[in-house]
Design an enzyme around this catalytic site. Structure first.
Site, PDB file in Angstrom:
ATOM      1  N   ILE A 358      79.077  63.160  46.061  1.00 23.50           N
ATOM      2  CA  ILE A 358      77.942  64.018  45.745  1.00 23.50           C
ATOM      3  C   ILE A 358      77.701  64.914  47.144  1.00 23.50           C
ATOM      4  O   ILE A 358      77.292  65.713  47.154  1.00 23.50           O
ATOM      5  CB  ILE A 358      76.855  63.334  45.166  1.00 23.50           C
ATOM      6  CG1 ILE A 358      77.343  62.740  43.633  1.00 23.50           C
ATOM      7  CG2 ILE A 358      75.705  64.422  45.215  1.00 23.50           C
ATOM      8  CD1 ILE A 358      75.929  62.001  43.290  1.00 23.50           C
ATOM      9  N   ASP A 359      77.966  63.986  48.205  1.00 22.22           N
ATOM     10  CA  ASP A 359      77.418  64.553  49.698  1.00 22.22           C
ATOM     11  C   ASP A 359      78.724  65.496  49.967  1.00 22.22           C
ATOM     12  O   ASP A 359      79.795  64.835  50.428  1.00 22.22           O
ATOM     13  CB  ASP A 359      77.125  63.409  50.504  1.00 22.22           C
ATOM     14  CG  ASP A 359      77.006  63.779  51.884  1.00 22.22           C
ATOM     15  OD1 ASP A 359      76.659  64.884  52.088  1.00 22.22           O
ATOM     16  OD2 ASP A 359      76.743  63.000  52.716  1.00 22.22           O
ATOM     17  N   THR A 360      78.298  66.710  50.233  1.00 21.77           N
ATOM     18  CA  THR A 360      79.401  67.605  50.822  1.00 21.77           C
ATOM     19  C   THR A 360      79.355  67.919  52.404  1.00 21.77           C
ATOM     20  O   THR A 360      79.997  68.688  52.891  1.00 21.77           O
ATOM     21  CB  THR A 360      79.250  68.929  50.237  1.00 21.77           C
ATOM     22  OG1 THR A 360      77.891  69.448  50.415  1.00 21.77           O
ATOM     23  CG2 THR A 360      79.526  68.703  48.631  1.00 21.77           C
ATOM     24  N   SER A 361      78.324  66.921  52.883  1.00 26.75           N
ATOM     25  CA  SER A 361      78.256  67.386  54.344  1.00 26.75           C
ATOM     26  C   SER A 361      79.423  66.999  55.261  1.00 26.75           C
ATOM     27  O   SER A 361      79.874  67.593  56.310  1.00 26.75           O
ATOM     28  CB  SER A 361      76.963  66.353  54.943  1.00 26.75           C
ATOM     29  OG  SER A 361      77.456  65.019  54.964  1.00 26.75           O
TER      30      SER A 361
END
Length: 450
Positions: A358-361
């Protein structure tokens, strides 16, 4: 077999039959999902029917599994696997429950890709005879946490079976942690002399000595934290290798030619990172009695691997689909593109579903700036999180560029690019969506690679 297991197995097989033979659709996840809903320990009912090898790690599981399966089929008549990368409990259950065994006289092999967070429970039920460890990089931190947390999840599975063989990438120093009593086979690179003394770049994870947590040095690095490492403060260093790449002959986007233990091998997929996957398959094959000539033949077959550098023709364009999901993997894909002698364009697709992370960083740690030095002719971005990727590539120096939030529009985008050669770098669920669309338009057969 208990009554509950019998019902679960029957439901799984019936669902698979309905999907494949009636509806002519692929997939093992739904049959496995229904079976495990009825009996969460359904795999224990089939564990003794197979010799099981579990393949896990951050990057390269799907290709390593596919190559290992291909290698072992040179010698063994029955080798089952989960080819579409459905590597969580329900996908593995579906694979095991619906497998067709051709030769009842020989115990079949099950070569299974397993998600890192699922390795403990899958191992507990299937009682593997070997674990294959590819690498551990920072990936999907919302699911796994930091790399040492990820490794601990894997160790919990291995520790259940101290007699199982561990076939590990010795170039990855994290795998030297844990003090496992298991028998071990190590593979890695020995293509350069062990004379250098360098540190990994400052933003590299996993470069601490297991003895005293000091930063390791390297005689040479292949990429990221992998290579011939050693400690200046203790006696710790990379262990001796059982199987090794001894020479790099040629790296192109379409194939890699290397010597493994002095024998030239050509792998029909590009990228240095994929040489590691082939080397893991080589190590498993040799352990299970496949000879060098058979492995060479397996590597040189030109079968496409589901979603991993699949090459296809879309009208007049030569398209290659590559998977990206974390900084190290993305950078290796970019390095692979650098070996292309032809001008090319890039379409990058970003989703952020559970299977993607979910984290696109992570996209900010991938070196998209290096594309500017490669002569890439055009870029475009798409997918459910196209806005994030648009900003990232704009900041990398590409300014305003086309965006395609709908996957169905990507086919049209391919036609509009200025180069004959096109790379599509996609996260996992974006890749699945793209393949479904390509199948619907007749460019590939089936969306799920089964």
């Amino acid at each position: 077999m208990s009554f509950k297991s019998t019902v679960a197995k029957t439901v799984g097989k019936a669902t698979y039959w309905g999907l494949h033979d009636v509806l002519h659709r692929g997939g093992t996840s739904l049959p496995g999902k229904l079976a495990t809903k009825i009996d969460p320990t359904i795999l224990t009912s089939v564990a003794d029917e197979y010799d099981v090898v579990l393949i896990t790690g951050t990057n390269g599981k799907t290709l390593t599994t596919a190559l290992t399966t291909r290698v072992l089929r040179e010698k063994y008549s029955d080798v089952i696997t989960n080819p579409s990368g459905s590597n969580m409990m329900q996908g593995i259950a579906g694979t095991m429950l619906t497998a067709k065994v051709r030769d009842a006289r020989q115990k079949p092999l099950a070569i299974l890709e397993v998600d890192e967070a699922n390795i403990e429970e899958v191992a507990r039920q299937l009682k593997p005879k070997a674990f294959v460890l590819t690498n551990i990089f920072r990936d999907q931190m919302d699911r796994y946490g930091e790399i040492y947390t990820t490794y601990e999840k894997i160790l919990k599975g291995i520790r259940l079976f101290p007699e199982a063989m561990v076939i590990a990438n010795a170039d990855s120093p994290i795998f030297m942690r844990g003090n496992l009593p298991n028998p071990k086979i190590y593979y890695g690179f020995n293509h350069l002399p062990a004379v250098g003394d360098e540190r990994a770049p400052h933003n590299t994870d996993g470069v601490l000595s297991p003895d005293d947590d000091t930063v390791l040095s390297y005689h040479f690095r292949t990429y990221a934290n992998q290579g011939y490492y050693f400690s200046h403060s203790t006696e710790f260093k990379r262990p001796a290798l059982d199987y090794a790449v001894t020479k790099i002959n040629e790296l192109t986007p379409r194939h890699s030619n290397v010597d493994i233990d002095g024998t030239p091998m050509q792998i029909e997929v590009g990228g240095l990172y994929n040489v590691y996957n082939a080397l893991a398959a080589y190590a498993v094959g040799r352990w299970l009695g496949v000879n060098t000539d058979q492995i060479k033949h397996a590597f040189e077959s030109n079968a496409q691997i589901f979603g991993r550098q699949e090459a296809l023709q879309v009208h007049d364009k030569e398209v290659t689909i590559v998977l990206i999901k974390n900084p190290v993997g993305a950078n290796q894909v970019l390095d692979m593109m650098k070996t292309d002698s032809e001008p090319f364009s890039l379409i990058a697709l970003l989703n952020a579903n559970y299977a993607d992370g979910i984290d696109t960083s992570w996209i900010w740690d991938a070196d998209f700036e290096s594309l500017k030095t490669m002569g890439v002719q055009a870029v475009a971005t798409g997918g459910e999180r196209y806005k994030d990727l648009y900003v990232r590539l704009k900041m990398a120096g590409f300014g305003d560029h086309p965006t395609y939030p709908e996957i169905k529009d990507v086919i049209k985008a391919i036609d509009e690019l200025p180069t004959k050669r096109v790379y599509i770098a996609a996260t996992y669920t974006a890749m699945l969506q793209l393949r479904e669309e390509l199948a619907a338009q007749g460019f590939i057969k089936g969306g799920m690679g089964e």
